[in-house]
Enzyme design. Structure first.
Site, PDB file in Angstrom:
ATOM      1  N   GLY A  46     -12.798   2.994  15.757  1.00 40.13           N
ATOM      2  CA  GLY A  46     -11.445   3.356  15.371  1.00 40.13           C
ATOM      3  C   GLY A  46     -10.919   4.457  16.274  1.00 40.13           C
ATOM      4  O   GLY A  46     -11.687   5.125  16.969  1.00 40.13           O
ATOM      5  N   GLN A  51      -5.862  11.498  18.737  1.00 43.69           N
ATOM      6  CA  GLN A  51      -6.965  11.377  19.691  1.00 43.69           C
ATOM      7  C   GLN A  51      -6.495  10.945  21.071  1.00 43.69           C
ATOM      8  O   GLN A  51      -7.211  11.127  22.052  1.00 43.69           O
ATOM      9  CB  GLN A  51      -8.014  10.386  19.187  1.00 43.69           C
ATOM     10  N   CYS A 106     -17.663   9.929  16.795  1.00 41.84           N
ATOM     11  CA  CYS A 106     -16.225  10.050  17.022  1.00 41.84           C
ATOM     12  C   CYS A 106     -15.952  10.065  18.521  1.00 41.84           C
ATOM     13  O   CYS A 106     -16.667  10.730  19.272  1.00 41.84           O
ATOM     14  CB  CYS A 106     -15.723  11.348  16.381  1.00 41.84           C
ATOM     15  N   LEU A 107     -14.924   9.357  18.933  1.00 42.58           N
ATOM     16  CA  LEU A 107     -14.561   9.341  20.354  1.00 42.58           C
ATOM     17  C   LEU A 107     -14.134  10.719  20.835  1.00 42.58           C
ATOM     18  O   LEU A 107     -14.239  11.014  22.024  1.00 42.58           O
ATOM     19  CB  LEU A 107     -13.449   8.320  20.606  1.00 42.58           C
ATOM     20  N   HIS A 148     -12.348   8.451   7.869  1.00 46.09           N
ATOM     21  CA  HIS A 148     -12.568   9.196   9.113  1.00 46.09           C
ATOM     22  C   HIS A 148     -11.282   9.249   9.937  1.00 46.09           C
ATOM     23  O   HIS A 148     -10.860  10.319  10.385  1.00 46.09           O
ATOM     24  CB  HIS A 148     -13.697   8.522   9.911  1.00 46.09           C
ATOM     25  N   GLU A 149     -10.661   8.085  10.126  1.00 47.02           N
ATOM     26  CA  GLU A 149      -9.440   8.037  10.944  1.00 47.02           C
ATOM     27  C   GLU A 149      -8.279   8.737  10.244  1.00 47.02           C
ATOM     28  O   GLU A 149      -7.474   9.411  10.888  1.00 47.02           O
ATOM     29  CB  GLU A 149      -9.077   6.589  11.292  1.00 47.02           C
ATOM     30  N   HIS A 152      -8.175  12.416  10.849  1.00 48.16           N
ATOM     31  CA  HIS A 152      -7.590  12.818  12.141  1.00 48.16           C
ATOM     32  C   HIS A 152      -6.094  13.112  12.009  1.00 48.16           C
ATOM     33  O   HIS A 152      -5.568  13.978  12.700  1.00 48.16           O
ATOM     34  CB  HIS A 152      -7.783  11.716  13.191  1.00 48.16           C
TER      35      HIS A 152
END
Length: 196
Positions: A46, A51, A106-107, A148-149, A152
């Site tokens: 995701g 991000q 996480c990216l 999680h997303e 953000h």
């Protein structure tokens, strides 16, 4: 395919509350497509607007990969995961139930994973890319990914939910990774994580 620069821990935008999306247009569709391409190139599950340097309440999740994992967990032998990105616009988690510990990465915190406690089941309302209202009931990894997303969009990273010792290890790993990218990263890594 347009790859976007991925913000990493320490970048100010990751700590800001993202703004509501007010226009559903070609620009938004292009952003969602570029986010999906970026997520895929970075081998992510995701990715959220902040991000990629965009302070908007949008995230994209690869439901093809989620279906693949679900099949594996059910004892099936799935074929390769089909890439199936789904955009969530102005999401709102309206119900949470139970607790689950899940290993997250996480990216924006590359090369680090840690167990995080989340709600096991959720209900999320959102708009699709065309502005149509949607609702999803999710559990397991799907619920974890959405939470999680969604975090953000409120300036929260998964490392905020772990001990300060583990957070320190995460920050060192990110710094080491970014240094390696600058020194001899692949073309894709440099495009995703190199200096703009």
């Amino acid at each position: 395919m347009t790859l976007l620069h991925i913000s990493t821990v320490g970048d100010k935008i990751l700590r800001e509350k993202a703004k509501e999306v007010t226009e559903f247009n070609g620009e938004l569709k292009e952003l969602a497509t570029n986010m999906a391409d970026t997520m895929r190139a970075a081998d992510g599950l995701g990715i959220a607007g902040p991000q990629v340097g965009v302070s908007l309440r949008i995230f994209v999740i690869d439901f093809g990969y989620l279906d693949f994992v679900k099949a594996e967990e059910n004892g099936e032998k799935p074929k390769s995961a089909e890439f199936r990105p789904v955009a969530f616009i102005n999401p709102e988690i309206i119900e949470k139930e139970g607790k689950i510990m899940y290993g997250e990465g996480c990216l924006s915190v590359p090369k680090y994973n840690a167990d995080v406690e989340r709600a096991e089941k959720i209900v999320c309302r959102y708009f699709d890319i065309d502005g149509n209202p949607q609702e999803i009931k999710a559990s397991g990894l799907t619920a974890v990914a959405i939470q999680h997303e969604n975090d953000h969009l409120d300036g929260v990273l998964f490392i905020d939910k772990i001990s300060s010792l583990k957070r320190g290890i995460a920050l060192k790993k990110v710094k080491k990774f970014l240094g390696a990218v600058r020194e001899n990263g692949s073309k894709t890594e440099t495009e995703l994580y190199g200096k703009q």
